[in-house]
Scaffold this active site. Structure first.
Site, PDB file in Angstrom:
ATOM      1  N   LYS A  75      38.154  32.066  41.066  1.00  0.00           N
ATOM      2  CA  LYS A  75      37.401  33.244  40.646  1.00  0.00           C
ATOM      3  C   LYS A  75      35.952  32.867  40.368  1.00  0.00           C
ATOM      4  O   LYS A  75      35.671  31.806  39.805  1.00  0.00           O
ATOM      5  CB  LYS A  75      38.060  33.833  39.395  1.00  0.00           C
ATOM      6  CG  LYS A  75      37.601  35.229  39.012  1.00  0.00           C
ATOM      7  CD  LYS A  75      38.493  35.770  37.906  1.00  0.00           C
ATOM      8  CE  LYS A  75      38.105  37.199  37.525  1.00  0.00           C
ATOM      9  NZ  LYS A  75      39.042  37.781  36.544  1.00  0.00           N
ATOM     10  N   SER A 151      40.041  42.386  37.353  1.00  0.00           N
ATOM     11  CA  SER A 151      38.787  41.956  37.917  1.00  0.00           C
ATOM     12  C   SER A 151      38.945  40.775  38.882  1.00  0.00           C
ATOM     13  O   SER A 151      37.970  40.316  39.479  1.00  0.00           O
ATOM     14  CB  SER A 151      37.834  41.541  36.793  1.00  0.00           C
ATOM     15  OG  SER A 151      38.369  40.437  36.069  1.00  0.00           O
ATOM     16  N   SER A 175      44.132  41.446  34.605  1.00  0.00           N
ATOM     17  CA  SER A 175      43.238  41.142  35.724  1.00  0.00           C
ATOM     18  C   SER A 175      43.800  40.167  36.741  1.00  0.00           C
ATOM     19  O   SER A 175      43.186  39.950  37.787  1.00  0.00           O
ATOM     20  CB  SER A 175      41.890  40.616  35.191  1.00  0.00           C
ATOM     21  OG  SER A 175      41.136  41.672  34.651  1.00  0.00           O
TER      22      SER A 175
END
Length: 445
Positions: A75, A151, A175
């Site tokens: 990420k 996210s 997320s």
């Protein structure tokens, strides 16, 4: 690209495929992607150099890690030396880290090659979508007009689109689990605190550790439950060496031996007919496998109250990050923390007689992109419209209590949209839900 990280690592170790070949192919797929927009930065020269070193290690018989030679992404919000860390915010667009997050170090020691970074929502501030001014919007590979979730939507979409073999993300408000469900991959929120957060932070020098309550958790996304186990095995354990840690053994190794708690619907986030059908069929298959089905919430759990308590904890989390210092009084914080720990103990008593708890990851499948303000967003389902925030309901219970929870794919709708189920496990017994998911996936094939 359908192979899992574990399968690719085995092929590299056996000399059936080279790390360089696999890495070149992955870089080419990322470069050719013009639709999904999942991977926002790569480092080809570094990746190919590491791949050549990995192949040399195989040829010379050196000791090889469990992810040896496997290219992967992380990420964008993790610090990776030599790569941008902006959290999708233009204010940090020029920041390049000169140090690695703990999970990046551990994955690298296990042989993984961090090829690139996946897209995030701006400041990780949306659990349902992934878009920012720096890198644009990430689309769901199953339907480009729909969200991959947020996210960690970039990582989930990259896995589903064949742009990476493994991903590491973060989960505060679902997320990891929500994107995994919407994209049809696996995503694990480990037991809170099991994987060190060091290096998962806003741009800047390393932030000192804290012992304040922290519900934010980091964990892997993958194409199989076995990959979740491998990734957790090499990244878990205390941050400060020396340490000795190993993943706790699963409770069972046969699906028929599992005692499975099941709840498939609730009025606060009523599931759509397509999600409900897939969940019901999955439970039917479980029953035919010989697993014991235990219906209903744990005694003492009011799911609506737990979701409300989780909402308070999210507000407290942001207050501890410097926002809204007057969010709550000390007395309120203490009372809510006692409430949170009491709920964890209720779940732990439940897991004395039940091994895992199966429920929806979300009430819906991936929904169309929605740029309206949060309060105006609605999600259309088979029974009408639902509030956008209802996505939080099903993930709130494991998040509040810190229990390990994963999302796994259990099928698709007639339109080809993935459906995910959530598996919650006992405190610090992360391999029990992982193994259950692995066995259930074999049953569903």
């Amino acid at each position: 690209m359908t192979e899992t990280a574990t399968e690719i690592a085995a092929g590299i170790r056996a000399g059936k495929v080279s790390s360089r070949e696999v890495t070149e192919q992955m870089l080419a797929r990322i470069a050719a992607d013009a639709d999904v927009n999942a991977v926002v930065e790569t480092r080809p020269e570094f990746a190919l150099r590491m791949a050549a070193d990995a192949d040399q290690a195989v040829a010379t018989g050196r000791e090889l890690g469990p992810l040896h030679g496997v290219p992967m992404t992380v990420k964008e919000s993790f610090a990776v030396a030599g790569m941008h860390t902006a959290w999708g915010d233009p204010a940090f667009a020029e920041y390049v880290a000169d140090w690695n997050a703990t999970v990046v170090e551990r994955l690298s020691r296990a042989g993984a090659i961090i090829v690139g970074k996946s897209n995030v929502h701006t400041m990780l501030a949306d659990f349902g979508q992934t878009a920012n001014e720096l890198h644009g919007r990430t689309n769901n590979p199953a339907d480009l007009t729909r969200t991959p979730g947020g996210s960690s939507g970039g990582g989930a979409a990259a896995l589903a689109a064949g742009l990476t073999y493994l991903e590491y993300g973060s989960d505060l408000v679902g997320s990891i689990r929500l994107p995994a469900a919407y994209c049809g991959v696996y995503g694990l929120k480990p037991t809170n605190g099991l994987v060190p957060l060091h290096g998962f932070q806003l741009p800047g020098p390393p932030v000192p550790p804290t012992e304040l309550p922290m519900l934010s958790t980091i964990g892997p996304l993958a194409r199989s439950a076995a990959d979740l186990r491998t990734a957790l095995t090499v990244t878990g354990g205390p941050a400060a060496p020396p340490y000795s840690w190993r993943l706790h053994q699963p409770r069972h190794d046969r699906l028929a031996d599992f005692r499975v708690g099941v709840v498939l619907d609730h009025s606060d986030a009523a599931v759509s007919s397509e999600v409900g059908t897939a969940l019901s069929e999955t439970v039917d298959r479980l029953g035919r496998s010989g697993a014991k089905i235990v219906e209903g919430w744990p005694a003492g759990v009011d799911p609506s109250e737990q979701a409300e308590a989780f909402g308070f904890q999210i507000g407290l989390f942001f207050a501890l990050q410097g926002e809204n210092a007057d969010f709550a009084s000390l007395g309120e914080v203490v009372a809510q923390e006692r409430r949170r720990m009491a709920q964890r103990m209720i779940w732990q008593r439940y897991f004395e007689d039940v091994d895992v708890f199966l429920c929806p990851t979300s009430f819906t499948t991936a929904f169309p992109h929605d740029d309206r303000p949060f309060g105006d967003r609605r999600i259309t389902t088979s029974y009408g419209e639902q509030h956008y925030d209802a996505q939080v309901f099903w993930i709130a219970h494991a998040s509040l209590t810190g229990l390990p929870a994963l999302s796994m794919p259990i099928g698709s709708t007639p339109a080809g949209l993935p459906v995910g189920a959530q598996v919650i496990g006992p405190w610090h017994e992360d391999d029990t839900p992982i193994t259950f998911a692995e066995l259930l996936a074999s049953e569903l094939r």
